[in-house]
Design an enzyme around this catalytic site. Structure first.
Site, PDB file in Angstrom:
ATOM      1  N   HIS A   1      -3.521   6.679   2.990  1.00 35.77           N
ATOM      2  CA  HIS A   1      -3.755   5.249   3.220  1.00 35.77           C
ATOM      3  C   HIS A   1      -5.084   5.012   3.942  1.00 35.77           C
ATOM      4  CE1 HIS A   1      -3.290   1.375   5.428  1.00 35.77           C
ATOM      5  NE2 HIS A   1      -2.728   0.994   4.304  1.00 35.77           N
TER       6      HIS A   1
ATOM      7  N   ARG B   1      -0.044   8.412   5.556  1.00 33.16           N
ATOM      8  CA  ARG B   1      -1.002   7.707   6.417  1.00 33.16           C
ATOM      9  C   ARG B   1      -2.426   8.199   6.184  1.00 33.16           C
ATOM     10  NH1 ARG B   1       0.698   4.816  11.102  1.00 33.16           N
ATOM     11  NH2 ARG B   1       2.949   4.533  11.133  1.00 33.16           N
TER      12      ARG B   1
ATOM     13  N   SER C   1       0.833  -1.203   0.000  1.00 36.08           N
ATOM     14  CA  SER C   1       0.000   0.000   0.000  1.00 36.08           C
ATOM     15  C   SER C   1       0.867   1.251   0.000  1.00 36.08           C
ATOM     16  CB  SER C   1      -0.921   0.012   1.218  1.00 36.08           C
ATOM     17  OG  SER C   1      -1.863  -1.031   1.155  1.00 36.08           O
TER      18      SER C   1
END
Length: 206
Positions: free
Chosen positions: A43, A40, A15
């Site tokens: 994500h 982050r 990812s």
């Protein structure tokens, strides 16, 4: 990013690789800790647009990490944000359901989110404020800070919504408070949590 098994680590690693391919140009000028925050966030949302929407003041990361290193309080606007913050050695608080906060809100005809900031201020709060949902919490924090009454070291100001959210974040961005925001109406719990957990992991790596 929360993985605890080999399969989980493999998925997280893949990812990250995909995310860096998608947003690499947008974050190339950021510092490592800032890049981690944005990665982050992307994500957690599967939305690369956040790489263009996140704005981080130059002093935000250092101020937030210093506060965390001293185990100062992290105050969240709602319990969902509090629940998502993990592995912090200090206290993570949310006063949204506190009876005194409810009374402050009723007496002053303000939201409970704003009342919770006022309550924290009255009880010697010192640390970081994290708002993923309530622009009124951001407004109240800025007002008390400007009056010299609130000892806030940094604000994660990423409330979501079409009423007040964008305006509160733009004012925060222009303030003297170390901050991170998402421009426009986008934001929310996942963004707030991703930001704080990224900082915690950065701190643990120092």
């Amino acid at each position: 990013m929360g993985a605890s098994t080999k399969q989980g680590y493999d998925i997280a690693t893949k990812s990250r690789e995909i995310i860096r391919e998608l947003i690499g140009d947008d974050i190339k000028d950021l510092k490592p800790a800032e890049k981690d925050i944005v990665e982050r966030i992307v994500h957690s949302t599967a939305d690369p647009e956040y790489a263009k929407l996140v704005a981080i003041s130059d002093d935000f990361v250092d101020a937030a990490l210093k506060s965390m290193k001293n185990n100062e309080t992290i105050l969240t606007d709602i319990n969902m944000v509090k629940a998502g913050i993990t592995q912090y050695d200090g206290e993570v608080c949310c006063y949204i359901k506190n009876d005194e906060v409810k009374q402050i809100a009723k007496e002053n005809e303000i939201t409970r989110a704003a009342a919770a900031i006022r309550y924290a201020c009255q009880n010697d709060f010192e640390g970081i404020i994290v708002s993923g949902n309530a622009p009124t919490a951001v407004w109240e924090a800025m007002d008390l800070y400007n009056k010299g009454e609130l000892n806030v070291k940094a604000i994660v100001g990423v409330p979501v919504g079409f009423v007040g959210a964008a305006d509160s974040k733009e004012e925060l961005r222009k303030s003297n408070i170390p901050n991170i925001i998402t421009q426009g109406p986008k934001g929310g719990t996942p963004i707030a949590v991703a930001c704080v957990n990224s900082l915690i992991q950065t701190l643990r790596g120092i």
